[in-house]
Design an enzyme around this catalytic site. Structure first.
Site, PDB file in Angstrom:
ATOM      1  N   GLU A   1      20.385  55.037  53.244  1.00 44.57           N
ATOM      2  CA  GLU A   1      21.275  54.985  52.096  1.00 44.57           C
ATOM      3  C   GLU A   1      20.951  53.755  51.250  1.00 44.57           C
ATOM      4  OE1 GLU A   1      23.801  54.985  49.199  1.00 44.57           O
ATOM      5  OE2 GLU A   1      23.712  56.733  50.528  1.00 44.57           O
ATOM      6  N   GLN A   2      20.790  53.957  49.935  1.00 46.31           N
ATOM      7  CA  GLN A   2      20.404  52.834  49.092  1.00 46.31           C
ATOM      8  C   GLN A   2      21.529  51.814  48.903  1.00 46.31           C
ATOM      9  OE1 GLN A   2      19.342  54.016  45.147  1.00 46.31           O
ATOM     10  NE2 GLN A   2      21.180  55.268  44.830  1.00 46.31           N
TER      11      GLN A   2
ATOM     12  N   ARG B   1      38.002  60.299  47.613  1.00 48.26           N
ATOM     13  CA  ARG B   1      36.608  60.297  48.091  1.00 48.26           C
ATOM     14  C   ARG B   1      36.360  59.168  49.091  1.00 48.26           C
ATOM     15  NH1 ARG B   1      32.325  63.130  45.956  1.00 48.26           N
ATOM     16  NH2 ARG B   1      32.888  64.626  44.336  1.00 48.26           N
TER      17      ARG B   1
ATOM     18  N   TYR C   1      45.577  67.017  40.875  1.00 47.77           N
ATOM     19  CA  TYR C   1      46.111  67.456  42.164  1.00 47.77           C
ATOM     20  C   TYR C   1      46.450  66.225  43.002  1.00 47.77           C
ATOM     21  CZ  TYR C   1      41.113  66.852  43.287  1.00 47.77           C
ATOM     22  OH  TYR C   1      39.820  66.374  43.400  1.00 47.77           O
TER      23      TYR C   1
ATOM     24  N   ASP D   1      23.835  68.384  45.692  1.00 53.04           N
ATOM     25  CA  ASP D   1      23.524  68.195  44.276  1.00 53.04           C
ATOM     26  C   ASP D   1      22.041  68.031  44.009  1.00 53.04           C
ATOM     27  OD1 ASP D   1      26.165  68.408  43.621  1.00 53.04           O
ATOM     28  OD2 ASP D   1      26.482  66.281  43.190  1.00 53.04           O
TER      29      ASP D   1
END
Length: 405
Positions: free
Chosen positions: A35-36, A109, A218, A297
């Site tokens: 992971e960067q 998130r 939401y 993605d």
């Protein structure tokens, strides 16, 4: 390759990378995650998890943690931009769980990232390792070599690009220019429900539809925090190098002048965010090359209007893990190459269907009042029937059915 399976390198420790790592571990296969970022953190406010993902996450033992971290909306409501009338409403909650076999959850998130990160732990997680290139292993064989920005490198039997829209691994797989700007952009925020006294039904997932714009919101936790995404037309062209751009002060509120007071309270209740360019992606001709493969993605970025970006990524991750586990069982020199082809076959049509549907939805949410909007409003009564195929899909069952046919 070792007896337990291939040496797998996952690029990206977001939702897709961590879910894949956990799914592989559940099948007895280890992976290294690169992971960067120097710490695990998600960009963006919140994510909506639908049953096609929550069912899969429950099988990984994460259902209790996710339920505790998130909130379950009461209804899905579409509203008129100005007077707030309920154009269409459908129950979520228990009715949704009964129909689809899993909950619909809104979750921050960062909280989702913590659930996944805590489940994985710190072992085999390499932070601050930005991938600058993916090449064939110079020592021969079928492996690949990851080159890092700091000059280091490592070898893997298989590399998975879970590194998002601007994927470094995708440059190894294809030179296609696939990102497509939608002509729309979004502003995000988190607001306490108490700061929006005029907002009806803050516990529901709601779309407010109006001329040239819409707002989706939401709940995301037990404290009553509401996540919103306000989508507006423009700019005509996206010229920034990233998907974020600064906006002039007050620019967001100016677009929504005259909208329902609850929406004005919502958009005023959080600092104006950066403007997020909303990008989709034209379908890739290929998802893998040699021993490099894409998910999420990196393979099929989609607009957020069905809330399916994270959910399709989770489907990808579990499907790829199953394909690799089956390849380990089958054995043979070509088993893993066949597994990547099978993974692509299982996921290509599904993700293209969701991509296309998300693209069409944007324009329908931005209609001026009039006959076209009235036709759309009548059609909203059949949303559960029209889009149930998205939520009812079980990626693992689909793979098993395909193998049996």
């Amino acid at each position: 390759m070792g007896a337990s399976g291939p040496n797998i390198a996952i690029v990206g420790a977001g939702i897709g990378g961590l879910t894949l790592a956990l799914a592989l571990r559940a099948r007895g296969i280890d992976a290294e995650i690169h992971e960067q970022a120097t710490e695990l953190r998600e960009v963006g406010a919140a994510v909506a998890l639908s049953a096609n993902a929550t069912r899969l996450l429950a099988r990984l033992g994460l259902d209790a943690q996710l339920t505790a971290a998130g909130a379950e909306p009461t209804e899905l409501i579409h509203r008129h931009w100005k007077d707030g009338r309920r154009i269409a409403a459908h129950p979520v909650g228990a009715a949704y769980r009964d129909r689809f076999g899993g909950p619909y959850l809104g979750v921050h998130r960062a909280a989702f990232q913590r659930v996944l990160g805590d489940a994985w732990g710190s072992d085999r997680l390499h932070l601050g390792t930005a991938v600058s290139g993916v090449t064939e292993d110079p020592e021969g064989g079928d492996g690949v070599r990851l080159e890092f920005a700091d000059g280091r490198s490592t070898r893997a039997d298989l590399v998975v690009g879970a590194d998002g829209v601007h994927s470094a691994v995708r440059r190894r797989v294809t030179d296609e220019d696939v990102t497509a700007y939608s002509g729309t952009s979004g502003f995000r925020g988190l607001v306490p429900a108490g700061a929006m006294p005029s907002l009806p039904d803050p516990g529901a997932i709601q779309f407010w539809m109006g001329p040239g714009a819409h707002v989706l919101h939401y709940p995301i936790d037990s404290a009553g925090t509401v996540n919103f995404l306000a989508v507006v037309e423009g700019p005509d062209r996206w010229t920034e190098d990233t998907w974020r751009a600064e906006a002039a002060p007050g620019e967001l509120l100016a677009v929504f002048e005259g909208w329902h007071p609850g929406i004005i309270e919502m958009l005023s209740g959080a600092p104006q965010s950066a403007r997020w360019g909303l990008f989709g992606q034209t379908p890739l001709r290929r998802w893998s090359r040699g021993r490099a493969v894409l998910l999420g993605d990196a393979a099929h970025a989609m607009l957020p209007h069905h809330g399916q970006g994270a959910n399709q990524t989770i489907e990808d991750a579990v499907t790829l893990a199953d394909c690799l586990a089956d390849a380990r069982t089958a054995g043979g020199p070509d088993a893993y190459d066949a597994a990547l082809r099978r993974y692509e076959r299982l996921r290509r049509v599904r993700t293209r269907q969701v991509q296309r549907s998300s693209w069409v939805t944007s324009g329908l949410l931005h209609l001026n009042d009039g006959p076209a909007a009235e036709r759309r409003d009548r059609k909203l009564a059949t949303v559960p029937a029209d889009f149930g195929w998205i939520h009812a899909h079980d990626a693992q069952r689909a793979a098993a059915d395909a193998a049996a046919s």
